[in-house]
Design a protein around this motif. Sequence first.
Motif, PDB file in Angstrom:
ATOM      1  N   ALA A 258       0.840  -1.200   0.000  1.00 41.36           N
ATOM      2  CA  ALA A 258       0.000   0.000   0.000  1.00 41.36           C
ATOM      3  C   ALA A 258       0.878   1.253   0.000  1.00 41.36           C
ATOM      4  CB  ALA A 258      -0.932  -0.008   1.208  1.00 41.36           C
ATOM      5  N   LYS A 259       1.925   1.222   0.794  1.00 37.56           N
ATOM      6  CA  LYS A 259       2.814   2.382   0.888  1.00 37.56           C
ATOM      7  C   LYS A 259       3.500   2.653  -0.451  1.00 37.56           C
ATOM      8  CE  LYS A 259       6.201   4.363   4.021  1.00 37.56           C
ATOM      9  NZ  LYS A 259       6.966   4.123   5.235  1.00 37.56           N
ATOM     10  N   GLU A 260       3.956   1.611  -1.112  1.00 41.18           N
ATOM     11  CA  GLU A 260       4.596   1.781  -2.421  1.00 41.18           C
ATOM     12  C   GLU A 260       3.600   2.348  -3.433  1.00 41.18           C
ATOM     13  OE1 GLU A 260       7.833  -1.893  -2.211  1.00 41.18           O
ATOM     14  OE2 GLU A 260       5.812  -2.272  -2.971  1.00 41.18           O
TER      15      GLU A 260
ATOM     16  N   ASN B  53      -4.949  11.467 -12.756  1.00 47.41           N
ATOM     17  CA  ASN B  53      -5.478  10.103 -12.830  1.00 47.41           C
ATOM     18  C   ASN B  53      -5.082   9.279 -11.609  1.00 47.41           C
ATOM     19  OD1 ASN B  53      -6.733  10.608 -15.286  1.00 47.41           O
ATOM     20  ND2 ASN B  53      -5.004   9.861 -16.486  1.00 47.41           N
ATOM     21  N   MET B  54      -3.830   9.409 -11.196  1.00 48.47           N
ATOM     22  CA  MET B  54      -3.368   8.664 -10.021  1.00 48.47           C
ATOM     23  C   MET B  54      -4.141   9.100  -8.776  1.00 48.47           C
ATOM     24  SD  MET B  54       0.736   8.686 -10.727  1.00 48.47           S
ATOM     25  CE  MET B  54       1.258   7.506  -9.511  1.00 48.47           C
ATOM     26  N   ARG B  55      -4.315  10.407  -8.621  1.00 47.19           N
ATOM     27  CA  ARG B  55      -5.043  10.927  -7.465  1.00 47.19           C
ATOM     28  C   ARG B  55      -6.490  10.467  -7.445  1.00 47.19           C
ATOM     29  NH1 ARG B  55      -3.133  17.241  -6.925  1.00 47.19           N
ATOM     30  NH2 ARG B  55      -1.220  16.852  -5.756  1.00 47.19           N
ATOM     31  N   MET B  56      -7.143  10.503  -8.592  1.00 52.06           N
ATOM     32  CA  MET B  56      -8.546  10.093  -8.651  1.00 52.06           C
ATOM     33  C   MET B  56      -8.709   8.627  -8.232  1.00 52.06           C
ATOM     34  SD  MET B  56      -9.872  12.085 -12.094  1.00 52.06           S
ATOM     35  CE  MET B  56     -11.178  10.918 -12.340  1.00 52.06           C
ATOM     36  N   GLU B  57      -7.844   7.787  -8.731  1.00 51.75           N
ATOM     37  CA  GLU B  57      -7.908   6.371  -8.388  1.00 51.75           C
ATOM     38  C   GLU B  57      -7.663   6.163  -6.900  1.00 51.75           C
ATOM     39  OE1 GLU B  57      -4.731   3.213  -9.391  1.00 51.75           O
ATOM     40  OE2 GLU B  57      -6.242   3.027 -10.983  1.00 51.75           O
ATOM     41  N   ALA B  58      -6.609   6.806  -6.382  1.00 48.47           N
ATOM     42  CA  ALA B  58      -6.259   6.639  -4.970  1.00 48.47           C
ATOM     43  C   ALA B  58      -7.317   7.239  -4.049  1.00 48.47           C
ATOM     44  CB  ALA B  58      -4.893   7.260  -4.684  1.00 48.47           C
TER      45      ALA B  58
ATOM     46  N   GLN C 172      -2.375  -0.716   6.576  1.00 44.10           N
ATOM     47  CA  GLN C 172      -2.830  -2.110   6.675  1.00 44.10           C
ATOM     48  C   GLN C 172      -4.261  -2.244   6.163  1.00 44.10           C
ATOM     49  OE1 GLN C 172      -2.183  -3.006  10.806  1.00 44.10           O
ATOM     50  NE2 GLN C 172      -0.089  -3.743  10.456  1.00 44.10           N
ATOM     51  N   SER C 173      -5.130  -1.336   6.561  1.00 47.52           N
ATOM     52  CA  SER C 173      -6.517  -1.366   6.090  1.00 47.52           C
ATOM     53  C   SER C 173      -6.587  -1.186   4.585  1.00 47.52           C
ATOM     54  CB  SER C 173      -7.346  -0.261   6.764  1.00 47.52           C
ATOM     55  OG  SER C 173      -7.455  -0.484   8.130  1.00 47.52           O
ATOM     56  N   PHE C 174      -5.818  -0.234   4.085  1.00 49.00           N
ATOM     57  CA  PHE C 174      -5.785   0.049   2.651  1.00 49.00           C
ATOM     58  C   PHE C 174      -5.338  -1.186   1.886  1.00 49.00           C
ATOM     59  CE2 PHE C 174      -3.963   1.574  -1.296  1.00 49.00           C
ATOM     60  CZ  PHE C 174      -4.806   2.600  -1.687  1.00 49.00           C
TER      61      PHE C 174
ATOM     62  N   MET D 227      -6.313  -7.216  -4.272  1.00 46.39           N
ATOM     63  CA  MET D 227      -6.339  -7.632  -5.673  1.00 46.39           C
ATOM     64  C   MET D 227      -5.649  -6.600  -6.586  1.00 46.39           C
ATOM     65  SD  MET D 227      -7.635 -10.556  -5.413  1.00 46.39           S
ATOM     66  CE  MET D 227      -8.106 -11.093  -7.038  1.00 46.39           C
ATOM     67  N   LEU D 228      -5.967  -5.354  -6.393  1.00 52.70           N
ATOM     68  CA  LEU D 228      -5.365  -4.303  -7.229  1.00 52.70           C
ATOM     69  C   LEU D 228      -3.868  -4.193  -6.983  1.00 52.70           C
ATOM     70  CD1 LEU D 228      -5.817  -1.909  -9.233  1.00 52.70           C
ATOM     71  CD2 LEU D 228      -5.877  -0.478  -7.221  1.00 52.70           C
ATOM     72  N   LEU D 229      -3.465  -4.247  -5.716  1.00 48.66           N
ATOM     73  CA  LEU D 229      -2.049  -4.097  -5.388  1.00 48.66           C
ATOM     74  C   LEU D 229      -1.227  -5.264  -5.915  1.00 48.66           C
ATOM     75  CD1 LEU D 229      -2.375  -2.679  -1.777  1.00 48.66           C
ATOM     76  CD2 LEU D 229      -1.867  -1.415  -3.863  1.00 48.66           C
ATOM     77  N   CYS D 230      -1.815  -6.435  -5.996  1.00 47.80           N
ATOM     78  CA  CYS D 230      -1.113  -7.601  -6.545  1.00 47.80           C
ATOM     79  C   CYS D 230      -0.867  -7.440  -8.039  1.00 47.80           C
ATOM     80  CB  CYS D 230      -1.896  -8.874  -6.282  1.00 47.80           C
ATOM     81  SG  CYS D 230      -1.902  -9.365  -4.554  1.00 47.80           S
ATOM     82  N   LYS D 231      -1.781  -6.753  -8.727  1.00 48.13           N
ATOM     83  CA  LYS D 231      -1.647  -6.536 -10.179  1.00 48.13           C
ATOM     84  C   LYS D 231      -0.568  -5.523 -10.511  1.00 48.13           C
ATOM     85  CE  LYS D 231      -6.493  -7.472 -11.163  1.00 48.13           C
ATOM     86  NZ  LYS D 231      -7.756  -6.897 -11.649  1.00 48.13           N
ATOM     87  N   GLU D 232      -0.375  -4.561  -9.639  1.00 46.50           N
ATOM     88  CA  GLU D 232       0.582  -3.470  -9.917  1.00 46.50           C
ATOM     89  C   GLU D 232       1.990  -3.950  -9.914  1.00 46.50           C
ATOM     90  OE1 GLU D 232      -0.172  -0.202 -10.638  1.00 46.50           O
ATOM     91  OE2 GLU D 232      -2.264  -0.696 -10.596  1.00 46.50           O
TER      92      GLU D 232
END
Length: 141
Positions: free
Chosen positions: A3-5, A74-79, A128-130, A136-141
Amino acid sequence: MTAKEYLNRIRRQNFILKQTEHELTEIRSDILTIRSSSMAEHVSGSKNSDIADKYIRLEQYMDKVNHEWDILINMRMEAKAMIKALPDPQQQAVLYARYINCKRWEDIASDMGYSWQGVFKLHGRALQSFEHMNKMLLCKE
């Protein structure tokens, strides 16, 4: 990716944008200096075409700045959508302040009425919550 990355990508993109905008300001200033010095000399010929070429390059650099802005937006909107989905408003606030608004830790602590340690603990729980909510999304990145 953690999440931090993931969230730190926004801070990095913000830094890239600010540097690109700074470079644009420098280029614009240099062109204005060249233009005013060439006008003072009243020289004709290739000097005018040199200035025109510089204006074209300035326009290209402005396109680069706009591109960096598009990436950041775009990054901000997603986050923002992902942060807003967190159930705890305090966790939302600390992540939003740090990664969307790019605030310093001391400013976040002051704004939220926490000690530094309190903000770091809250931040850790928020990450941790994030991460848990966005596995699923973080695994794809």
